[in-house]
Design an enzyme around this catalytic site. Structure first.
Site, short mmCIF file in Angstrom:
data_model
loop_
_atom_site.label_atom_id
_atom_site.label_comp_id
_atom_site.label_asym_id
_atom_site.label_seq_id
_atom_site.Cartn_x
_atom_site.Cartn_y
_atom_site.Cartn_z
N HIS A 16 39.84 -7.42 -29.29
CA HIS A 16 40.96 -6.56 -28.90
C HIS A 16 41.07 -6.48 -27.38
CE1 HIS A 16 38.87 -2.34 -28.43
NE2 HIS A 16 38.26 -3.26 -27.75
N CYS A 35 37.28 -2.73 -21.52
CA CYS A 35 38.08 -2.99 -22.73
C CYS A 35 39.51 -3.40 -22.38
CB CYS A 35 38.09 -1.79 -23.66
SG CYS A 35 36.69 -1.76 -24.81
N HIS A 41 38.16 -9.35 -25.80
CA HIS A 41 36.70 -9.37 -25.98
C HIS A 41 36.45 -8.88 -27.40
CE1 HIS A 41 37.75 -5.28 -24.97
NE2 HIS A 41 36.73 -4.94 -25.74
N HIS A 43 34.14 -6.94 -30.67
CA HIS A 43 33.19 -5.90 -31.10
C HIS A 43 32.74 -6.22 -32.51
CE1 HIS A 43 33.80 -3.02 -27.84
NE2 HIS A 43 35.10 -3.27 -27.90
N ASP A 81 38.87 -8.77 -40.21
CA ASP A 81 37.67 -9.52 -39.83
C ASP A 81 38.01 -10.85 -39.17
OD1 ASP A 81 34.88 -9.95 -39.68
OD2 ASP A 81 34.94 -11.17 -41.51
N HIS A 82 37.38 -11.09 -38.01
CA HIS A 82 37.60 -12.31 -37.23
C HIS A 82 39.05 -12.47 -36.79
CE1 HIS A 82 33.55 -13.09 -38.53
NE2 HIS A 82 33.47 -14.09 -37.67
N GLU A 125 32.12 1.36 -33.13
CA GLU A 125 32.61 0.25 -32.31
C GLU A 125 31.44 -0.41 -31.58
OE1 GLU A 125 36.65 -0.21 -30.08
OE2 GLU A 125 35.26 0.82 -28.75
NI NI Z 1 36.61 -3.00 -26.53
#
Ligand code: NI
Length: 136
Positions: A16, A35, A41, A43, A81-82, A125
């Protein structure tokens, strides 16, 4: 009848970027820190799905955790996911994918489908940060 809350933990990984398109990259860095990286990047998210209900005297269960696992995989994990949350998930096209907003979107994905009352979602997270939502 005794009322018990049961929880299934699931995992997903996603990318995200947190940013306000009205702000400059510099201002976004000040508000959202790392972020806000324009190149995204990832998580590793952990999600605890808790449902509450009466214990069935015949089975000793509130609900079958296997049923909950399958439903969460179909409705949530397969969508997130992914994925790049900003680019791949329509719910975040105009919504900043903070942990707070992600947990609200997941609640909406799960509404109405579970075999017992959806009680609480906890979304981790990072190992240090989590958010909780009860649908209010
Ligand atoms: Ni982040």
């Amino acid at each position: 009848m005794p009322i018990v809350t049961i929880t299934r933990r699931v995992h997903f990984s996603a990318a995200h970027r947190l940013h306000d398109p009205a702000l400059s990259d510099e201002e976004n860095l000040r508000v959202f820190g790392p972020c806000s990286n324009p190149n995204y990047h990832g998580h590793n998210y952990e999600l605890d799905v808790s449902v509450t209900g009466e214990v069935d005297p015949a089975t000793g269960y509130v609900a079958d955790l296997g049923t909950i696992k399958r439903l969460v995989e179909e409705r949530v994990i397969s969508c997130l996911d992914h994925k790049n949350l900003n680019l791949d998930v329509p719910a975040f096209a105009d919504l900043n994918p903070t942990a707070e907003n992600i947990v609200i979107v997941i609640w909406q994905m799960l509404q109405g489908g579970l075999p017992a009352k959806l009680e609480k979602l906890v979304l981790w997270e990072t190992p240090q940060n989590y958010v909780e939502y009860r649908g209010e």
